[in-house]
Design a protein around this motif. Structure first.
Motif, PDB file in Angstrom:
ATOM      1  N   VAL A   4      -0.875  11.764  12.564  1.00  0.00           N
ATOM      2  CA  VAL A   4      -0.041  11.812  11.370  1.00  0.00           C
ATOM      3  C   VAL A   4       1.042  12.868  11.587  1.00  0.00           C
ATOM      4  O   VAL A   4       0.742  14.015  11.905  1.00  0.00           O
ATOM      5  CB  VAL A   4      -0.877  12.163  10.121  1.00  0.00           C
ATOM      6  N   THR A   5       2.301  12.447  11.449  1.00  0.00           N
ATOM      7  CA  THR A   5       3.435  13.352  11.609  1.00  0.00           C
ATOM      8  C   THR A   5       4.396  13.142  10.452  1.00  0.00           C
ATOM      9  O   THR A   5       4.217  12.241   9.627  1.00  0.00           O
ATOM     10  CB  THR A   5       4.189  13.099  12.929  1.00  0.00           C
ATOM     11  N   CYS A   6       5.454  13.938  10.430  1.00  0.00           N
ATOM     12  CA  CYS A   6       6.457  13.807   9.373  1.00  0.00           C
ATOM     13  C   CYS A   6       7.102  12.419   9.393  1.00  0.00           C
ATOM     14  O   CYS A   6       7.596  11.951   8.374  1.00  0.00           O
ATOM     15  CB  CYS A   6       7.504  14.911   9.474  1.00  0.00           C
ATOM     16  N   ALA A   7       7.073  11.727  10.528  1.00  0.00           N
ATOM     17  CA  ALA A   7       7.658  10.389  10.623  1.00  0.00           C
ATOM     18  C   ALA A   7       6.912   9.368   9.761  1.00  0.00           C
ATOM     19  O   ALA A   7       7.458   8.306   9.453  1.00  0.00           O
ATOM     20  CB  ALA A   7       7.681   9.926  12.070  1.00  0.00           C
ATOM     21  N   ASN A   8       5.682   9.679   9.350  1.00  0.00           N
ATOM     22  CA  ASN A   8       4.895   8.775   8.515  1.00  0.00           C
ATOM     23  C   ASN A   8       5.300   8.833   7.043  1.00  0.00           C
ATOM     24  O   ASN A   8       4.797   8.048   6.241  1.00  0.00           O
ATOM     25  CB  ASN A   8       3.405   9.106   8.616  1.00  0.00           C
ATOM     26  N   PHE A   9       6.172   9.770   6.667  1.00  0.00           N
ATOM     27  CA  PHE A   9       6.497  10.005   5.265  1.00  0.00           C
ATOM     28  C   PHE A   9       7.994   9.878   5.018  1.00  0.00           C
ATOM     29  O   PHE A   9       8.803  10.243   5.863  1.00  0.00           O
ATOM     30  CB  PHE A   9       6.031  11.404   4.836  1.00  0.00           C
ATOM     31  N   ARG A  10       8.345   9.378   3.833  1.00  0.00           N
ATOM     32  CA  ARG A  10       9.729   9.267   3.385  1.00  0.00           C
ATOM     33  C   ARG A  10       9.831   9.873   1.987  1.00  0.00           C
ATOM     34  O   ARG A  10       8.875   9.784   1.196  1.00  0.00           O
ATOM     35  CB  ARG A  10      10.183   7.805   3.308  1.00  0.00           C
ATOM     36  N   ILE A  11      10.974  10.450   1.680  1.00  0.00           N
ATOM     37  CA  ILE A  11      11.210  10.954   0.332  1.00  0.00           C
ATOM     38  C   ILE A  11      11.015   9.808  -0.652  1.00  0.00           C
ATOM     39  O   ILE A  11      11.515   8.700  -0.430  1.00  0.00           O
ATOM     40  CB  ILE A  11      12.617  11.568   0.216  1.00  0.00           C
ATOM     41  N   ALA A  17      -3.606  13.830  -1.573  1.00  0.00           N
ATOM     42  CA  ALA A  17      -4.328  14.659  -0.618  1.00  0.00           C
ATOM     43  C   ALA A  17      -5.562  13.896  -0.135  1.00  0.00           C
ATOM     44  O   ALA A  17      -6.194  13.168  -0.906  1.00  0.00           O
ATOM     45  CB  ALA A  17      -4.735  15.983  -1.251  1.00  0.00           C
ATOM     46  N   ASN A  18      -5.892  14.053   1.122  1.00  0.00           N
ATOM     47  CA  ASN A  18      -7.055  13.359   1.683  1.00  0.00           C
ATOM     48  C   ASN A  18      -8.350  13.708   0.964  1.00  0.00           C
ATOM     49  O   ASN A  18      -9.276  12.902   0.930  1.00  0.00           O
ATOM     50  CB  ASN A  18      -7.187  13.682   3.169  1.00  0.00           C
ATOM     51  N   CYS A  19      -8.402  14.889   0.370  1.00  0.00           N
ATOM     52  CA  CYS A  19      -9.616  15.311  -0.352  1.00  0.00           C
ATOM     53  C   CYS A  19      -9.607  14.849  -1.805  1.00  0.00           C
ATOM     54  O   CYS A  19     -10.527  15.154  -2.557  1.00  0.00           O
ATOM     55  CB  CYS A  19      -9.770  16.830  -0.272  1.00  0.00           C
ATOM     56  N   GLY A  20      -8.574  14.110  -2.230  1.00  0.00           N
ATOM     57  CA  GLY A  20      -8.475  13.621  -3.603  1.00  0.00           C
ATOM     58  C   GLY A  20      -7.432  14.383  -4.375  1.00  0.00           C
ATOM     59  O   GLY A  20      -6.610  15.093  -3.808  1.00  0.00           O
ATOM     60  N   GLY A  21      -7.436  14.236  -5.680  1.00  0.00           N
ATOM     61  CA  GLY A  21      -6.462  14.908  -6.523  1.00  0.00           C
ATOM     62  C   GLY A  21      -5.431  13.943  -7.064  1.00  0.00           C
ATOM     63  O   GLY A  21      -5.559  12.728  -6.920  1.00  0.00           O
ATOM     64  N   PRO A  22      -4.382  14.484  -7.695  1.00  0.00           N
ATOM     65  CA  PRO A  22      -3.394  13.629  -8.350  1.00  0.00           C
ATOM     66  C   PRO A  22      -2.501  12.897  -7.352  1.00  0.00           C
ATOM     67  O   PRO A  22      -2.357  13.316  -6.193  1.00  0.00           O
ATOM     68  CB  PRO A  22      -2.558  14.639  -9.157  1.00  0.00           C
ATOM     69  N   LEU A  23      -1.923  11.795  -7.808  1.00  0.00           N
ATOM     70  CA  LEU A  23      -0.872  11.148  -7.027  1.00  0.00           C
ATOM     71  C   LEU A  23       0.365  12.020  -7.118  1.00  0.00           C
ATOM     72  O   LEU A  23       0.668  12.580  -8.177  1.00  0.00           O
ATOM     73  CB  LEU A  23      -0.579   9.746  -7.558  1.00  0.00           C
ATOM     74  N   MET A  24       1.092  12.144  -6.010  1.00  0.00           N
ATOM     75  CA  MET A  24       2.258  13.016  -5.940  1.00  0.00           C
ATOM     76  C   MET A  24       3.417  12.250  -5.315  1.00  0.00           C
ATOM     77  O   MET A  24       3.206  11.258  -4.613  1.00  0.00           O
ATOM     78  CB  MET A  24       1.943  14.248  -5.083  1.00  0.00           C
ATOM     79  N   HIS A  25       4.634  12.719  -5.570  1.00  0.00           N
ATOM     80  CA  HIS A  25       5.827  12.153  -4.946  1.00  0.00           C
ATOM     81  C   HIS A  25       6.313  13.084  -3.852  1.00  0.00           C
ATOM     82  O   HIS A  25       6.371  14.298  -4.057  1.00  0.00           O
ATOM     83  CB  HIS A  25       6.947  11.964  -5.978  1.00  0.00           C
ATOM     84  N   VAL A  26       6.684  12.507  -2.708  1.00  0.00           N
ATOM     85  CA  VAL A  26       7.268  13.292  -1.622  1.00  0.00           C
ATOM     86  C   VAL A  26       8.700  13.647  -2.012  1.00  0.00           C
ATOM     87  O   VAL A  26       9.507  12.767  -2.320  1.00  0.00           O
ATOM     88  CB  VAL A  26       7.249  12.505  -0.294  1.00  0.00           C
ATOM     89  N   SER A  27       9.002  14.947  -2.029  1.00  0.00           N
ATOM     90  CA  SER A  27      10.355  15.388  -2.398  1.00  0.00           C
ATOM     91  C   SER A  27      11.136  15.922  -1.203  1.00  0.00           C
ATOM     92  O   SER A  27      12.364  16.020  -1.266  1.00  0.00           O
ATOM     93  CB  SER A  27      10.294  16.457  -3.490  1.00  0.00           C
ATOM     94  N   ASN A  28      10.451  16.256  -0.100  1.00  0.00           N
ATOM     95  CA  ASN A  28      11.139  16.721   1.099  1.00  0.00           C
ATOM     96  C   ASN A  28      10.202  16.575   2.289  1.00  0.00           C
ATOM     97  O   ASN A  28       8.993  16.734   2.163  1.00  0.00           O
ATOM     98  CB  ASN A  28      11.582  18.178   0.951  1.00  0.00           C
TER      99      ASN A  28
END
Length: 66
Positions: A4-11, A17-28
């Motif tokens: 898993v690298t930064c290339a797997n993510f887009r704004i 989080a892999n351990c659970g928690g809220p859904l989040m938006h990638v901002s950067n």
């Protein structure tokens, strides 16, 4: 296992989080594999930076915005 690298993510991606928690938006996304995410905890706006390895991209909820 896929690396898993930064290339797997887009704004704008929805992540969790892999351990659970809220859904989040990638901002950067930066090339040091750090992903900045935003979300709401009740009415409070939250921001945090995660290592790319700590996050999984989620599918957007269906039926939203239609």
């Amino acid at each position: 296992m896929m690396e898993v690298t930064c290339a797997n993510f887009r704004i704008g991606n929805i992540v969790q989080a892999n351990c659970g928690g809220p859904l989040m938006h990638v901002s950067n996304v930066n090339c040091e594999n750090k992903i900045s995410c935003t979300w709401f905890d009740g009415a409070q706006f939250q921001v945090n930076i995660f290592a790319a390895e700590e996050l999984t991209v989620q599918k957007p909820p269906s039926g939203k915005g239609k």
